[in-house]
Design an enzyme around this catalytic site. Sequence first.
Site, PDB file in Angstrom:
ATOM      1  N   ARG A 147     -35.303   3.283  17.323  1.00  0.00           N
ATOM      2  CA  ARG A 147     -34.283   4.255  16.919  1.00  0.00           C
ATOM      3  C   ARG A 147     -34.151   4.209  15.407  1.00  0.00           C
ATOM      4  NH1 ARG A 147     -28.135   3.611  17.310  1.00  0.00           N
ATOM      5  NH2 ARG A 147     -27.398   5.726  16.983  1.00  0.00           N
ATOM      6  N   PHE A 152     -29.234   6.080   7.336  1.00  0.00           N
ATOM      7  CA  PHE A 152     -28.385   5.252   8.194  1.00  0.00           C
ATOM      8  C   PHE A 152     -29.059   3.890   8.450  1.00  0.00           C
ATOM      9  CE2 PHE A 152     -26.261   4.955  12.660  1.00  0.00           C
ATOM     10  CZ  PHE A 152     -25.311   4.075  12.170  1.00  0.00           C
ATOM     11  N   GLN A 155     -33.381   0.676  13.893  1.00  0.00           N
ATOM     12  CA  GLN A 155     -33.028  -0.287  14.950  1.00  0.00           C
ATOM     13  C   GLN A 155     -34.281  -0.825  15.632  1.00  0.00           C
ATOM     14  OE1 GLN A 155     -29.803   0.979  17.438  1.00  0.00           O
ATOM     15  NE2 GLN A 155     -29.932  -0.769  18.817  1.00  0.00           N
ATOM     16  N   PHE A 227     -30.586  -4.239  13.390  1.00  0.00           N
ATOM     17  CA  PHE A 227     -30.958  -3.036  12.633  1.00  0.00           C
ATOM     18  C   PHE A 227     -30.974  -3.341  11.155  1.00  0.00           C
ATOM     19  CE2 PHE A 227     -26.459  -2.999  13.584  1.00  0.00           C
ATOM     20  CZ  PHE A 227     -25.839  -2.628  12.400  1.00  0.00           C
ATOM     21  N   LEU A 236     -19.327  -0.427   9.785  1.00  0.00           N
ATOM     22  CA  LEU A 236     -19.840  -1.208  10.921  1.00  0.00           C
ATOM     23  C   LEU A 236     -19.468  -2.685  10.837  1.00  0.00           C
ATOM     24  CD1 LEU A 236     -23.470   0.269  11.176  1.00  0.00           C
ATOM     25  CD2 LEU A 236     -21.400   1.054  12.325  1.00  0.00           C
ATOM     26  N   HIS A 246     -20.449  -5.272  13.813  1.00  0.00           N
ATOM     27  CA  HIS A 246     -21.849  -5.690  13.695  1.00  0.00           C
ATOM     28  C   HIS A 246     -22.024  -6.710  12.577  1.00  0.00           C
ATOM     29  CE1 HIS A 246     -23.050  -2.651  16.595  1.00  0.00           C
ATOM     30  NE2 HIS A 246     -22.144  -1.878  16.019  1.00  0.00           N
TER      31      HIS A 246
END
Length: 284
Positions: A147, A152, A155, A227, A236, A246
């Site tokens: 992903r 951004f 992942q 990620f 996050l 995270h």
Amino acid sequence: MARLTFAAGLALLQATSGNAFIAGPVSAPRATVAPVTSASEAEALLEAKSPRLIASNATGAGALGLGLVAGAAVALAGATRRSSAGQGRRSTASAEVVARKANPTATFETTMGSFKAEIYLDRVPITASNFIDLCTTGFYNGVHFHRVIPGFMDQFGCPNARDPNARNAGQGGPPDGEFKNLVTGATERRSNGGNIKDENISRDTNAPGTLSMANTGQPNSGGSQFFLNVNNNSNLDWFAPGPSKHPVFGKIIEGMDIAVAISKVPTRNDNPKTPIMMKSITIS
Ligand SMILES: *[C@@H]1O[C@H](CO)[C@@H](O)[C@H](O)[C@H]1NC(C)=O
Ligand SMILES: *[C@@H]1O[C@H](CO)[C@@H](O)[C@H](O)[C@H]1NC(C)=O
Ligand SMILES: *[C@@H]1O[C@H](CO)[C@@H](O)[C@H](O)[C@H]1NC(C)=O
């Protein structure tokens, strides 16, 4: 989606449906997609096993633009670092050596090139020891990035993604078992589906270049997925307001341009069209 601007909505539509398709349970993908909370809140939850995606307009065109700027800045920083190293700026160079000696370095060899990261063993010993154990046992070898979203993050680390087209990529973790805490020497456990204990003790933010744990959104649900942040994703942080939690456990120290390039490859539902495989991760 109603609250989003058009440009942002477009990008999000793609991101949201992509997440549901790639990572969501096949039976009820929509049910796991959480509602958009507030515009200023989380961009997205990086979920390992039961994905949800929380989005705000920050993920839209602005974030994409930032991604490009970040990419250029990183390239520039890389060039500066190389040239200053070449000129032998001693005090900076020796400070870097000390910092790198204190913590292990992971060298990632991917089919798109290699990059190196300092692993924060001093800050999050359990999380870092778990990662290092998975590296040294070859768990990540042959796994694909499943992903990637420009502006951004990238992942990685789901064992289901050994098959680059796996429908359940993003839902896997390591087997239950034990690993050694490299700081205390204690035996640590992965349990209940390969999960480790949360270790929200370090306040490292999800800055560009950091490595951060993916999880299901529930406490103690990190495993092998993580990620690479290619943008400032401070929303996050486990210590930031909002639902995304995270923990950061490392930072790229060389080859950030590769991480940024990975985030920008052509994708289908956020999954790279041309598979990007991890050949090996070595720890030194
Ligand atoms: C988008 O975000 C900006 C600042 O983050 C905010 O001022 C604006 O109201 C938001 N727009 C929408 C449609 O939510
Ligand atoms: C980590 O955060 C969770 C939830 O916010 C909390 O329940 C837990 O006690 C925290 N753990 C540590 C080690 O601070
Ligand atoms: C990231 O953005 C937040 C919110 O705008 C800001 O407070 C923080 O300093 C930024 N962090 C970095 C590393 O740029």
